[in-house]
Each structure stands twice: as C-alpha cells, then as structure tokens.
Design a protein around this motif. Structure first.
Motif, PDB file in Angstrom:
ATOM      1  N   LEU A   1      -1.814   3.595   2.329  1.00 57.53           N
ATOM      2  CA  LEU A   1      -2.180   3.851   1.077  1.00 57.53           C
ATOM      3  C   LEU A   1      -2.562   5.191   0.709  1.00 57.53           C
ATOM      4  O   LEU A   1      -2.314   6.040  -0.319  1.00 57.53           O
ATOM      5  CB  LEU A   1      -3.535   2.823   0.529  1.00 57.53           C
ATOM      6  CG  LEU A   1      -4.139   3.140  -0.898  1.00 57.53           C
ATOM      7  CD1 LEU A   1      -3.152   2.903  -1.845  1.00 57.53           C
ATOM      8  CD2 LEU A   1      -5.435   2.406  -1.041  1.00 57.53           C
ATOM      9  N   ASN A   2      -3.524   5.985   1.751  1.00 56.69           N
ATOM     10  CA  ASN A   2      -3.974   7.378   1.603  1.00 56.69           C
ATOM     11  C   ASN A   2      -3.453   8.484   2.449  1.00 56.69           C
ATOM     12  O   ASN A   2      -3.602   9.323   2.190  1.00 56.69           O
ATOM     13  CB  ASN A   2      -5.397   7.106   1.793  1.00 56.69           C
ATOM     14  CG  ASN A   2      -6.020   6.409   0.822  1.00 56.69           C
ATOM     15  OD1 ASN A   2      -6.067   6.160  -0.330  1.00 56.69           O
ATOM     16  ND2 ASN A   2      -7.087   5.550   1.591  1.00 56.69           N
TER      17      ASN A   2
ATOM     18  N   HIS B   1      -2.419  -3.557  -9.413  1.00 54.62           N
ATOM     19  CA  HIS B   1      -2.355  -1.814  -9.053  1.00 54.62           C
ATOM     20  C   HIS B   1      -1.247  -1.282 -10.159  1.00 54.62           C
ATOM     21  O   HIS B   1      -1.129  -0.007  -9.890  1.00 54.62           O
ATOM     22  CB  HIS B   1      -2.022  -1.779  -7.882  1.00 54.62           C
ATOM     23  CG  HIS B   1      -3.135  -2.355  -6.831  1.00 54.62           C
ATOM     24  ND1 HIS B   1      -4.268  -1.846  -6.793  1.00 54.62           N
ATOM     25  CD2 HIS B   1      -3.172  -3.294  -5.987  1.00 54.62           C
ATOM     26  CE1 HIS B   1      -5.169  -2.743  -5.801  1.00 54.62           C
ATOM     27  NE2 HIS B   1      -4.102  -3.592  -5.312  1.00 54.62           N
TER      28      HIS B   1
ATOM     29  N   ARG C   1       2.019   1.631  -3.513  1.00 54.73           N
ATOM     30  CA  ARG C   1       1.106   2.376  -4.176  1.00 54.73           C
ATOM     31  C   ARG C   1       0.819   3.959  -3.965  1.00 54.73           C
ATOM     32  O   ARG C   1       0.682   4.648  -4.903  1.00 54.73           O
ATOM     33  CB  ARG C   1      -0.482   1.585  -3.950  1.00 54.73           C
ATOM     34  CG  ARG C   1      -0.245   0.035  -4.486  1.00 54.73           C
ATOM     35  CD  ARG C   1      -1.761  -0.535  -4.162  1.00 54.73           C
ATOM     36  NE  ARG C   1      -2.955   0.105  -4.627  1.00 54.73           N
ATOM     37  CZ  ARG C   1      -4.097  -0.060  -4.182  1.00 54.73           C
ATOM     38  NH1 ARG C   1      -4.217  -0.970  -3.113  1.00 54.73           N
ATOM     39  NH2 ARG C   1      -4.937   0.421  -4.616  1.00 54.73           N
ATOM     40  N   ASN C   2       0.972   4.168  -2.755  1.00 57.41           N
ATOM     41  CA  ASN C   2       0.885   5.408  -2.494  1.00 57.41           C
ATOM     42  C   ASN C   2       2.073   6.590  -3.147  1.00 57.41           C
ATOM     43  O   ASN C   2       1.653   7.364  -3.741  1.00 57.41           O
ATOM     44  CB  ASN C   2       0.879   5.752  -0.870  1.00 57.41           C
ATOM     45  CG  ASN C   2       0.723   7.216  -0.415  1.00 57.41           C
ATOM     46  OD1 ASN C   2       0.662   8.019  -0.948  1.00 57.41           O
ATOM     47  ND2 ASN C   2       0.820   7.043   1.055  1.00 57.41           N
TER      48      ASN C   2
ATOM     49  N   ASN D   1       0.791  -1.353  -0.007  1.00 60.30           N
ATOM     50  CA  ASN D   1      -0.066  -0.178  -0.086  1.00 60.30           C
ATOM     51  C   ASN D   1       0.739   1.330   0.093  1.00 60.30           C
ATOM     52  O   ASN D   1       0.586   2.254  -0.811  1.00 60.30           O
ATOM     53  CB  ASN D   1      -0.969  -0.083   1.055  1.00 60.30           C
ATOM     54  CG  ASN D   1      -2.173  -0.862   0.799  1.00 60.30           C
ATOM     55  OD1 ASN D   1      -2.815  -0.541   0.092  1.00 60.30           O
ATOM     56  ND2 ASN D   1      -2.242  -2.346   1.457  1.00 60.30           N
TER      57      ASN D   1
ATOM     58  N   GLU E   1      -3.523  -0.483   6.863  1.00 62.89           N
ATOM     59  CA  GLU E   1      -3.632  -0.625   5.361  1.00 62.89           C
ATOM     60  C   GLU E   1      -4.058   0.721   4.820  1.00 62.89           C
ATOM     61  O   GLU E   1      -3.458   1.169   3.636  1.00 62.89           O
ATOM     62  CB  GLU E   1      -4.442  -1.576   5.155  1.00 62.89           C
ATOM     63  CG  GLU E   1      -4.825  -2.154   3.819  1.00 62.89           C
ATOM     64  CD  GLU E   1      -5.664  -3.371   3.879  1.00 62.89           C
ATOM     65  OE1 GLU E   1      -6.185  -3.976   4.566  1.00 62.89           O
ATOM     66  OE2 GLU E   1      -5.926  -3.796   2.672  1.00 62.89           O
ATOM     67  N   GLU E   2      -4.952   1.231   5.369  1.00 60.92           N
ATOM     68  CA  GLU E   2      -5.817   2.340   4.617  1.00 60.92           C
ATOM     69  C   GLU E   2      -4.813   3.433   4.900  1.00 60.92           C
ATOM     70  O   GLU E   2      -4.848   4.284   3.752  1.00 60.92           O
ATOM     71  CB  GLU E   2      -7.087   2.543   5.453  1.00 60.92           C
ATOM     72  CG  GLU E   2      -8.018   3.672   4.811  1.00 60.92           C
ATOM     73  CD  GLU E   2      -7.573   5.095   5.319  1.00 60.92           C
ATOM     74  OE1 GLU E   2      -7.351   5.018   6.594  1.00 60.92           O
ATOM     75  OE2 GLU E   2      -8.123   6.165   4.970  1.00 60.92           O
TER      76      GLU E   2
END
Ligand SMILES: NC(=O)C1=CN([C@@H]2O[C@H](COP(=O)(O)OP(=O)(O)OC[C@H]3O[C@@H](n4cnc5c(N)ncnc54)[C@H](OP(=O)(O)O)[C@@H]3O)[C@@H](O)[C@H]2O)C=CC1
Ligand SMILES: O=C(CO)[C@H](O)[C@H](O)COP(=O)(O)O
Length: 497
Positions: free
Chosen positions: A150-151, A60, A34-35, A31, A146-147
């Motif tokens: 990623l964000n 992804h 990806r970020n 994650n 996790e969240e």
C-alpha cells in the motif's frame, strides 16, 4: 482525492485507457492497486471472484481512479496499449491459469507482470513461452507485505530490458523511496527478478531465525520476560541492528493477549509455517554449491519446530546441561556483558547470513547469465521490503567500493565489525550450549566464519576416505594433478590424469 471513475455494480462498463491493471485482489493485489490509484494512475482491477473487486471499490474507490472489471476480457479491454497487467495471485497453477487467460486476450507487445512469489524456474519457462507469442513477461518480486504494497514496497522486476521501459516508471512511482532513490530497479532477464526475491526471502528466514535465537537466550539464559525482551529489542533498534524486523519484534513481544492477559508470544503455538521461498533458496544453493548455512539452518529450524509428533515424543529427553544459569555457565560474565554479547552475536551472525545470501545471488547470476549487481540489490532493499535495514546501506557501500567483493566478510567495515564481535559470539554459543538452548543460527554462522578463515580443514581426511573406499582420487598441495593411493595393494600412489 480524485473521484472514482468506476463502480462495482453488475452493469459496470470498462472505460479503457488504464495504464495498469491488477488481477488478484487479495491482501497484496488490493493494496498495490490502491497504491497505483493513490499515485494518480487509473488502475483496472479484476479478481476471479467478483466479490473482492466489489469490496475494493466500495471500501477504497474514493482513493483514486479504479476501473472495476468482471471478466478477464473486460479487464484486458480496459487497458491502454501496450497493455500492462499485474498478476497478484497464488504462485503455481493459479498463476499459469491466469497467464493463459490474459495471453489469450492480449496482443504482441503487451506485458504481463507476475508480482507473486513465483519459483524462478517457472518464471523462466513462462517468459520463454510468452516471448514466442510476442508478449513480454516480467517476473517481478514484490516485498513489503500488506503495508508495503500500500505505502511503497521494494520491487524487483525481471524480464527484457524493453519491457522495463514500459513498466519501470510505473513501478518506480509506487515503490518505497530511500534518499530520493526508488526501491525498484531493473534486475535482469527472464527469472532474475523472482530469483532475487527468493533469495531476499531466504535472507528474511535467516534474519528471523537469528532474532528468534536472541529472544530465546534472553528468556532462557537471562530469564527476561517478554516485556523485558521487547524493551531490549526496542533499544537495539536504535543502533547497528536497526531494521524493520527488529522493530516489529519489539512490538510482537510487547503484545498482551486480550483473552488470557498473558503475553501474546506465550500463547502462540511454537511451530513456524513456511510457504516455500526459503526452501527454494536452499535447493538452488545446493545445486549451485553455495554454502548458505544460515538460510538452511533457518529452514530446518522451521521444520523442527513444526515436527509436533517428534517433539512430543522427544520432550523430556535428558540434556546433560552443564549449567542452569549464566553465572554457572560463564562465572565471570555479568548480565550487562552477556546482553551485549547477544547483541554482538546477533550482529555477526546476521553479517554471515547476508554475506552468504549475496554470494548465492552472485552464483545464480553467473549460472543464468543475469549480470546481477549486488550493490543495486542492497540499494532497493533499503526500504519497502521485509529485510529493510540501516545495515543494507552499509552493504551498498561495500559493493560500491568493490563490486567484485568475494564476500561481505572481506569488506573492511564488516570484517572489523565481525572481528570485534568474535569473543562475545563464542561466549554466547558456549553459554547456550551449556544451558541447553538451541542456537543453530548463531553456532552455524560461527562455524562458517571459522571454516572460511581456517588454515586447514578436515576436508583432506574426507578426500583420503573417499579415495580409500571409492577411488575418487585427491589433489595434492605440492603438485598438480589427481592422485589415487592403491589402498588395497601396496599403498603406492599413482597419478590418474
Ligand atoms: N501476503 C504477503 O505478505 C505477500 C505475498 N506475496 C505473493 O503475492 C501473491 C498474492 O498474495 P496474497 O495477496 O497474499 O494472496 P494469496 O496468495 O492468498 O492469493 C489469493 C488470490 O489468488 C486468487 N486465485 C487463487 N487461485 C486462483 C485461480 N486459479 N485463478 C485466479 N485467481 C486465483 C484469489 O482469487 P479469489 O479471491 O477468487 O479466491 C485471490 O485473489 C502470492 O503469490 C504471494 O506469494 C508476495 C509478498 C508478500
Ligand atoms: O514474500 C514475503 C515477504 O517478502 C512473504 O512475507 C513471505 O512469503 C513469507 O514467507 P513464509 O510464509 O514462507 O514465511
């Protein structure tokens, strides 16, 4: 969206030039990779088993520029200099193994960032060893699950200031942002970043324990269903308790188990797991002599919950409860008042837990010469991390007003808030004790508060006892020095220094 520059095919060739690489592509690593990619950074990715790398790229790869690599050598070769490699693997031996592999391929000036939940003493050891080899080591706490990864997580990088000039802008670019301020800042040398993350997790344990106790009172004293409790927490999340943990508490309590149709909370085994960061926090606090009773009670409460055999054997022991209902426990208190009492007790106990955690950070800073800035830590915990809360903004203001605050409990805002809660807090502990609901977090926080504000503590008697059985000496309130009473002789007092 930028087209991917890579594929995960077996004959993939590393492209080189990536400003950042991530090795360890489980929940957190995938994650955060990806970020980085979503923020326009080309990111080299690597995992011990190539399957995770392939999965990341196939699921992804379209989110940005990834450079998929199969070996550590290929991974390091794909990085722009100075090379920046972020490790996101299990703490402990796995981290040491990956560091060794990376360092063997790196050159002086390169930077290894460990984003796992490493023990700060390991980080100090690793930083010193890599410094000898000319490689920067950044022990970096990352919180948000996790969240958040990623964000936008909250990021706590330690290591040398020089290393921060190389990694700071990249990390800040993917961190959570609150009031235009990234939730990432330079923390301090060697193990400072991981120490701060460890105490963050300790506070997380205490916060969760207090929330658990509030839930237990709502069900055990007020007789609320999980759905009703969910509504209470959702309501509380609109006020001073507003936080990620209260928010998700409402979600968890509202969840219905698809299999049984029962509230999910009622089918989850009541044994809390732990990976170690809370326990490490308490061990460090014990070494430093800092009373972090809220965190310690939370760690021990997890241990009690997990003691299945003991609990089964002890189940049904007589309790001698003084009451079975709120009316019996507190005849003049109605439901609405007691609900407000639980809210007040939760808030006051939370202030105590955070005050203790921040005191530990200050003590750790002094012990290791880190020059931690409590206000900066409150600032980067306002967003991204598990303990993110409106409350952290108030802590930030408290330290801005007085950077040397001895305790958050002495800040005017928090001391007023706690003072306004004390009667409710006591009622909650009385009711819980009367009915037989264990509230170790609420009661120990109240005991701490009563202890630090007390005129005299029973410590004088303990000193007398220590002197009696072991000639350990005591100090007097009326003159300097250390004294011993000749307990086995004529009981006269002698000065020992
Ligand atoms: N999960 C969370 O919410 C949070 C986790 N953290 C920390 O972040 C780190 C990563 O966490 P998470 O994503 O949950 O992953 P895990 O802690 O479950 O670790 C799994 C990863 O470690 C790799 N690994 C394990 N042993 C080795 C080894 N000997 N050599 C090389 N790689 C190895 C695995 O590779 P393989 O696929 O080949 O098995 C996999 O990529 C941990 O330190 C964790 O404590 C921090 C904040 C939140
Ligand atoms: O680091 C984290 C968040 O900041 C993890 O969620 C934390 O490791 C959870 O700890 P435990 O499994 O011991 O409850």
């Amino acid at each position: 969206m930028t087209p991917p520059s890579s594929s995960a095919s077996d004959n993939h060739t590393a492209s080189g030039g990536a400003p950042i690489g991530v090795t360890g592509l489980a929940v957190m690593g995938a994650n955060i990779a990806r970020n980085f990619a979503r923020h326009g950074h080309t990111v080299a990715v690597h995992n011990r088993s190539f399957g995770r790398t392939q999965a990341l790229i196939s699921d992804h790869g379209s989110e940005g520029n990834f450079v998929a690599t199969k070996t550590i050598a290929e991974f390091v070769a794909s990085l722009a200099t100075p090379r920046r490699a972020l490790i996101m693997v299990q703490a402990g031996a796995a981290t040491d193994a990956v560091i060794e592999e990376l360092a063997a391929e790196m050159e002086p000036g390169d930077i290894i960032i460990d984003g796992g939940n490493a023990l700060y003493t390991d980080t100090r050891r690793r930083e010193a060893a890599l410094r000898e080899r000319g490689i920067h080591f950044v022990g970096c706490g990352i919180s948000g699950g996790e969240e958040g990864a990623l964000n936008g997580p909250s990021i706590m990088p330690g290591g040398s200031r020089e290393s921060y000039t190389h990694v700071g802008p990249l990390l800040e670019s993917v961190a959570a942002v609150v009031d235009d301020t990234p939730c990432c800042t330079y923390i301090g040398p060697d193990g400072a970043g991981h120490y701060v993350k460890m105490v963050h997790n300790g506070i997380e344990y205490a916060d969760m324990q207090l929330i658990g106790e509030a839930y237990q009172l709502l069900t055990g004293v007020l007789g609320y269903t999980p759905a009703q409790c969910a509504e209470v927490f959702a309501e509380w999340n609109k006020g001073v308790l507003e936080s990620y943990l209260i928010d998700i508490t409402a979600d968890v309590l509202a969840q219905v188990d698809a299999e049984t149709g029962a509230p999910l909370i009622d089918v989850i085994l009541d044994a809390t797991g732990q990976k170690g960061t809370g326990r490490w926090t308490v061990k460090s606090a014990l070494d430093l002599g800092v009373p972090v009773t809220g965190i310690a009670e939370a760690v021990f409460a997890r241990a009690v919950s997990g003691s299945r055999e003991l609990r089964e054997a002890a189940h049904g022991l007589p309790g001698g409860e003084l009451a079975t209902t709120l009316q019996e426990a507190l005849p003049n208190i109605d439901e609405a008042t007691f609900l407000a009492d639980i809210h007040a007790a939760l808030y006051a106990s939370k202030v105590v837990a955070y005050a203790q955690g921040f005191n530990q950070l200050t003590a750790g800073s002094v012990e290791y010469g880190w020059d931690l800035k409590p206000g900066d830590l409150a600032t980067i915990w306002r967003g991204g991390c598990i303990i993110r809360a409106q409350f952290l903004g108030r802590i930030r203001e408290a330290y801005a007003a007085n950077p040397d605050l001895p305790s958050l409990l002495l800040d005017p805002y928090f001391s007023d808030a706690v003072a306004a809660s004390t009667t409710s807090w006591r009622r909650v502990v009385v009711a819980a004790t009367s009915v037989g609901v264990a509230v170790p977090g609420f009661s120990s926080a109240l005991a701490y508060y009563d202890s630090i504000r007390a005129d005299r503590l029973p410590a004088a008697l303990l000193q007398g006892l220590r002197d009696y059985f072991g000639a350990h000496t005591y100090e007097r309130i009326d003159k300097p020095g250390h004294f011993h009473t000749l307990w086995g002789g004529d009981r006269s007092e002698i000065r020992t220094d």
